[in-house]
Design a protein around this motif. Structure first.
Motif, mmCIF file in Angstrom:
data_model
loop_
_atom_site.group_PDB
_atom_site.id
_atom_site.type_symbol
_atom_site.label_atom_id
_atom_site.label_comp_id
_atom_site.label_asym_id
_atom_site.label_seq_id
_atom_site.Cartn_x
_atom_site.Cartn_y
_atom_site.Cartn_z
ATOM 1 N N UNK A 137 5.619 -0.401 5.957
ATOM 2 C CA UNK A 137 6.479 0.745 5.673
ATOM 3 C C UNK A 137 5.849 1.984 6.287
ATOM 4 N N UNK A 138 6.697 2.927 6.660
ATOM 5 C CA UNK A 138 6.234 4.203 7.204
ATOM 6 C C UNK A 138 6.308 5.246 6.094
ATOM 7 N N UNK A 139 5.202 5.940 5.873
ATOM 8 C CA UNK A 139 5.160 6.991 4.861
ATOM 9 C C UNK A 139 4.737 8.304 5.509
ATOM 10 N N UNK A 149 5.818 10.634 0.664
ATOM 11 C CA UNK A 149 7.200 10.149 0.605
ATOM 12 C C UNK A 149 7.339 8.905 1.468
ATOM 13 N N UNK A 150 8.151 7.967 0.990
ATOM 14 C CA UNK A 150 8.447 6.743 1.729
ATOM 15 C C UNK A 150 9.564 7.049 2.712
ATOM 16 N N UNK A 151 9.368 6.713 3.993
ATOM 17 C CA UNK A 151 10.384 6.997 5.005
ATOM 18 C C UNK A 151 11.285 5.792 5.271
ATOM 19 N N UNK A 177 0.836 -1.202 0.000
ATOM 20 C CA UNK A 177 0.000 0.000 0.000
ATOM 21 C C UNK A 177 0.868 1.247 0.000
ATOM 22 N N UNK A 178 1.962 1.206 0.779
ATOM 23 C CA UNK A 178 2.889 2.338 0.832
ATOM 24 C C UNK A 178 3.492 2.611 -0.539
#
Length: 281
Positions: free
Chosen positions: A202-204, A183-185, A156-157
């Motif tokens: 993932x953290x976005x 943005x993808x972190x 999803x990220x």
């Protein structure tokens, strides 16, 4: 409480409160001690900032947010977690926990009531099953916030942060880019959670735009996006004709006026293309 990422501590606390995980609520609690401090810092939580957290769970991320922000308001749907949070967040006086469904909350009113004079950000570890609806609610409600930092399923990220007009682009990609710059972190492995999900996360971060990048009628713009991606394998003329209940002749006329090739596919179109189609409806 500094040991909330320790499995033994988590099991002891949850056992004492008689808590069991709910699959229907998508409950997976973080046990990787490096994730939440990093996520909280990258969210923009700091002095002078208020944070809305969605789904605090047992309060692992909440603890880190409370250390950095002036105030944290955590919205938790599962009332069974309220006594757990009372215990794990007892040392902080800048936290308020609200037992509610975020999808039914008036978030504009909540922010006005709780964060007067502060910049506001949103930070959350979102359940996979309701990721897109929550993100779109946060954006569509046009909240007075600076950014949204969330942990979501990695796939999803990647779709949310894809470039509009690329192969990975989807309806959510275009919709998010209308409101924010995504943005993808960083990535988070499945083993960072208890119980471990079957996929990585993932953290976005979505930095809210001061105004949309295109000028268009929003209702028509999002109707076009929905129709265009409803049948991804079809060319744009067919998916729009079907999705918007337009004749083929009328659809071709609209696409010609918008300078969009009738044989293009939705994922190849730009924000300007979608806006031009909407403006020619």
């Amino acid at each position: 409480m500094n040991r909330l990422s320790d499995i033994g501590t988590i099991k002891e606390i949850l056992g004492r409160h008689g808590f069991t995980f709910s699959k229907s609520l998508g409950q997976n609690f973080l046990i990787n001690p490096s994730v939440c401090p990093r996520m909280a810092e990258l969210s923009g939580a700091k002095n002078g900032v208020g944070v809305v957290e969605i789904g605090p769970g047992i309060g692992v991320l909440t603890n880190e947010l409370c250390k950095l922000a002036d105030k944290v308001v955590a919205v938790e749907l599962d009332k069974r977690l309220l006594p757990v949070l009372d215990e794990t967040l007892a040392e902080y006086d800048n936290i308020k926990v609200i037992n509610a469904d975020v999808m039914e909350l008036d978030l504009n009113a909540l922010i006005a009531d709780e964060f007067e004079g502060m910049d506001v950000v949103v930070c959350a570890n979102l359940p996979y099953y309701i990721t897109s609806p929550i993100i779109m609610k946060l954006l569509e409600d046009k909240l007075p916030i600076k950014a949204i930092t969330v942990m979501v399923q990695k796939e999803a990220a990647q779709r949310i942060c894809a470039e509009v007009g690329s192969r990975m682009s989807g309806a959510v990609t275009v919709s998010v880019n209308y409101y924010a710059k995504p943005s993808m972190l960083f990535s988070v492995s499945a083993g960072s959670f208890m119980p471990a999900p079957k996929v990585d996360s993932a953290v976005i971060r979505l930095d809210i735009l001061s105004k949309p990048p295109v000028q268009t009628n929003e209702k028509k713009f999002f109707a076009v996006i929905k129709a265009a991606f409803s049948q991804r394998r079809k060319v744009i003329s067919n998916s729009l004709s079907s999705g918007l209940s337009l004749s083929k002749e009328k659809t071709l006329e609209i696409l010609k006026s918008a300078n969009v090739p009738s044989n293009a596919r939705a994922e190849k179109l730009s924000l300007d293309d979608f806006a031009n189609i909407a403006n020619n409806l």
